[in-house]
Structure formats: C-alpha cells, structure tokens
Design an enzyme around this catalytic site. Structure first.
Site, PDB file in Angstrom:
ATOM      1  N   ARG A 120       0.869  -1.154  -0.061  1.00  0.00           N
ATOM      2  CA  ARG A 120       0.123  -0.038  -0.051  1.00  0.00           C
ATOM      3  C   ARG A 120       0.924   1.219  -0.048  1.00  0.00           C
ATOM      4  NH1 ARG A 120      -5.327  -1.230   3.511  1.00  0.00           N
ATOM      5  NH2 ARG A 120      -6.370  -0.249   1.379  1.00  0.00           N
ATOM      6  N   GLN A 125      -1.118   3.023  -5.663  1.00  0.00           N
ATOM      7  CA  GLN A 125      -2.710   3.202  -5.305  1.00  0.00           C
ATOM      8  C   GLN A 125      -3.499   3.067  -6.357  1.00  0.00           C
ATOM      9  OE1 GLN A 125      -2.388   7.595  -4.340  1.00  0.00           O
ATOM     10  NE2 GLN A 125      -2.068   7.344  -2.189  1.00  0.00           N
ATOM     11  N   ASP A 128      -4.748  -0.515  -6.156  1.00  0.00           N
ATOM     12  CA  ASP A 128      -5.012  -0.999  -4.615  1.00  0.00           C
ATOM     13  C   ASP A 128      -6.614  -1.272  -4.649  1.00  0.00           C
ATOM     14  OD1 ASP A 128      -5.545  -1.189  -1.940  1.00  0.00           O
ATOM     15  OD2 ASP A 128      -4.616   0.659  -1.428  1.00  0.00           O
ATOM     16  N   SER A 131      -8.597  -0.608  -1.217  1.00  0.00           N
ATOM     17  CA  SER A 131      -8.998   0.559  -1.269  1.00  0.00           C
ATOM     18  C   SER A 131     -10.232   1.004  -2.106  1.00  0.00           C
ATOM     19  CB  SER A 131      -7.839   1.684  -1.459  1.00  0.00           C
ATOM     20  OG  SER A 131      -6.829   1.768  -0.654  1.00  0.00           O
ATOM     21  N   TYR A 226      -1.402  -1.070   7.174  1.00  0.00           N
ATOM     22  CA  TYR A 226      -2.074  -2.197   7.678  1.00  0.00           C
ATOM     23  C   TYR A 226      -2.399  -1.777   9.109  1.00  0.00           C
ATOM     24  CZ  TYR A 226      -1.996  -4.644   3.120  1.00  0.00           C
ATOM     25  OH  TYR A 226      -2.050  -4.808   1.804  1.00  0.00           O
TER      26      TYR A 226
END
Length: 376
Positions: A120, A125, A128, A131, A226
């Site tokens: 992450r 991004q 991801d 997310s 995390y």
C-alpha cells in the site's frame, strides 16, 4: 497472449474485467476470452464484451487454453483442480488466511498474483483493490444501516416535535471508515470515530466527525498501511473508551482487521447490553471473525434489541461500479507484467510485482505469507 475471465462462484456478483478494459487489452495485442454470463450479475452482457473485442468461451476452454486466468475469488474446487500446471491466476485470494491453499498452489506450479497483497504505497494506489472496494463498502454500510435503523438519521424540527439526529460510531478510519464518515454526515448524523492511528485525526475532523483518542497505541508506520496488534494495556483503555461511545450510539460501523489474524473483538456482549434497543451494527470484518462477540458472517443477529449485520462483501451489492473500479486496478497492474506487445514479463525486482506474487515456479514468493506459513 490469451487472458481468460471466469464466471464467479454463486454469491459473488462482480466480474474481473469489464468491456472498457477488454478494449484496452485488445489494443495491447491481448486476446480476451470471457466465460458465458461472467458479467451478467454486474450488468455487463456478453454482447458488450463481444463488441469490445472479447470472445465468449466455456470455462473449460478458458482454463485449459488461456495463459492468464482472472477470477476475483478462487474458482469452485472442481474447476480449479482441473487448471493445468504453470497457469497465471490473478484475483483477490486472501492468502494470509488460506495458507494450506497457498501450499497447494505452489505444488501445482501456479503463478498466483493476489491483488490484496499489493504493497500500500503511493505508486501502487492505482492498483489498490482493497481501497477501491473498501470505499464502496463504507458507503454501502451506512445506507444499509439507515435502512435497518428504525428512526431518522438527520435532525428534524416539525410542528409535532423535534427528532434528534442519529449518533454514529465508526471503528476504524481507513478507506471504508472515511467513506462511512462522509456518507453518514451527508445523511445528517452526528459521527464519532475511533482509530488506533493518531495520524488520521486530521482527516476524520475534516469530514466533520469527532475523533475519539486513546493514548499509547503501537506504531503502525512500518506496517505498510495495515493495522497492527496492540498491547494488553492499550486494549483495556481502548475498550473503556469504546464502551462509553457505544452506549450512546444508534449506529456502529466496524471495519477493524489485521492481515492474517482474526479480527479484533471491539464490541463485547457487556457493551451490547448497554446499547439502545433498535440500534444497528454493521460489521465489515465478519469474514474474519467480526468485531463483535456475536457477529456471524452473512447473517443478521438480534441481540437484546440490537441488530448486528455481518457482511464482509458489501462491494458485491454495487457490482457494476465495483467491477469497473476493480477492472481498472487490474489493468494498471497488468501494465507491470505485460510488455506493450502483450507478452508476459515478470520483473520481481519491482516491489509491487514481488509483493503481489504469492507463488511462482513451485515456491512461495510473498514474504508475509512465508512468515505465516512458518508460524503454522
């Protein structure tokens, strides 16, 4: 290069690739095969895939002849056991929770990329999936709570009297939690938020919520985005503060999970005993045990007038947009492992490729998965 999209098992409404992404892959000289009806539950028809350049095939044709297989979740056992050795599989396979499966993958010579294992980082991004899907889960959790809650969310002042706004407590200010804050505030609720990371306080307050602070949390800065386990002293203080807020809450949305471990119990039966009848809890960590003592996955439990809804797959309740976002994540990841001519090229010096790769050439590649396997 042939990429094959498999139909998901019952209960999963999303699809790995949408027609828009199929068209982009076709421009990279990748031939896309789609199992008949694979996108139907997400409102993507076979005709739409054909128009985008895909070919409709059977599941057996795809698993035997395609080079890369796409399936959000691992296919049904009777199908995946027929997949020939050496295939590349891409999905969201939760390898930290399925260590025995990982050993089987390695033994079969599969190259497994599990996109929930992508580091992450800022660079990752656009890939991801946690997310993109958590954003949907946070939004849908509030709507589900509003539907189940027997009172208004916003404050109302009428000739017949005033209605106080709902009090919402959100446990965890990750992507799901932040979207839940924004959605609950749009509906007019008063929102309190708890998170072990003091760094998220500013984001929480910028969305109009109150941040519940508990001092002494373990540093999570080295955990790659995390959550981490907390010590016993902190857990006791945490329980006290959560108990105070839970007793006043009408809605609680829980999102706390720790990779590779059971979800932490944040709401005890003692806390539930103090809650108002008619209150609602949406537990997004239900698949890994849940954040309450009574949570059951894919089930609504009534405990002394409080409804606890266990649902870890809320993105599947918005399959069209969830699939579109997921497919875009997949496409961005594929650009790291495919050449411009559509040939497979695995560069394990790339931290994203290495992090997402669970097994390759008969070996377990992911370091976090290795550590879990060694501890079993």
């Amino acid at each position: 290069m042939i990429a094959g999209v498999l139909k998901e098992k019952p209960g999963e409404t999303r699809v790995s690739l949408v027609p828009e992404v199929v068209k982009q892959l076709s421009q990279m000289s990748v031939t896309v095969w789609v199992e008949q009806g694979a996108g139907a539950s997400a409102f993507y028809t076979d005709d739409a895939y054909i128009q985008a350049g895909a070919v409709i095939k059977t599941a057996m044709e795809i698993i035997t002849q395609a080079d890369i297989l796409f399936s959000l979740q691992l296919p049904e056992k009777d199908l995946w056991e027929q997949i020939p050795a050496g295939k590349v599989l891409i999905g969201v396979f939760q390898p930290l929770y399925h260590t025995q499966q990982v050993a089987q993958w390695a033994g079969r010579g599969f190259t497994i990329f599990s996109l929930d294992a992508i580091p992450r980082t800022t660079r990752a991004q656009s890939m991801d999936v946690l997310s993109s899907q958590a954003n949907i889960a946070g939004y849908k959790a509030v709507l589900l709570a509003a539907y189940a809650y027997p009172r208004y969310f916003p404050m109302f002042m009428t000739a017949a009297g005033s209605i106080a706004p709902a009090k919402v407590l959100i446990l965890g200010a990750g992507v799901a939690g932040l979207q839940a804050i924004a959605t609950a505030r749009r509906l007019g609720a008063v929102v309190e938020v708890f998170d072990t990371r003091p760094a998220v306080k500013e984001e929480v307050m910028s969305l109009g919520a109150r941040f519940v602070e508990v001092e002494g949390a373990a540093d999570a800065s080295g955990a790659g985005g995390y959550a981490v386990e907390q010590n016993e002293s902190y857990q006791l203080k945490q329980q006290e503060r959560i108990a105070e807020s839970a007793a006043k809450a009408d809605i609680i949305i829980t999102t706390a999970q720790i990779p590779g471990k059971a979800a932490p119990v944040l709401i005890t039966k003692t806390m539930l005993d103090q809650m108002r009848p008619g209150a609602v809890i949406i537990d997004l960590a239900a698949a890994t045990g849940g954040n309450t003592e009574v949570t059951r996955n894919d089930t609504t439990v009534e405990y002394k007038g409080v409804h606890i809804i266990g649902n870890s797959n809320l993105p599947a309740a918005m399959p069209a947009d969830a699939s579109k976002l997921y497919a875009k994540n997949v496409f961005n990841f594929l650009k790291l492992i495919l050449t411009k001519e559509g040939a497979l090229q695995l560069n394990f010096e790339d931290d994203i490729v290495q992090g997402a790769c669970i097994t390759h050439n008969g070996e377990v590649m992911n370091e976090r998965v290795k550590r879990v396997l060694e501890s079993v």
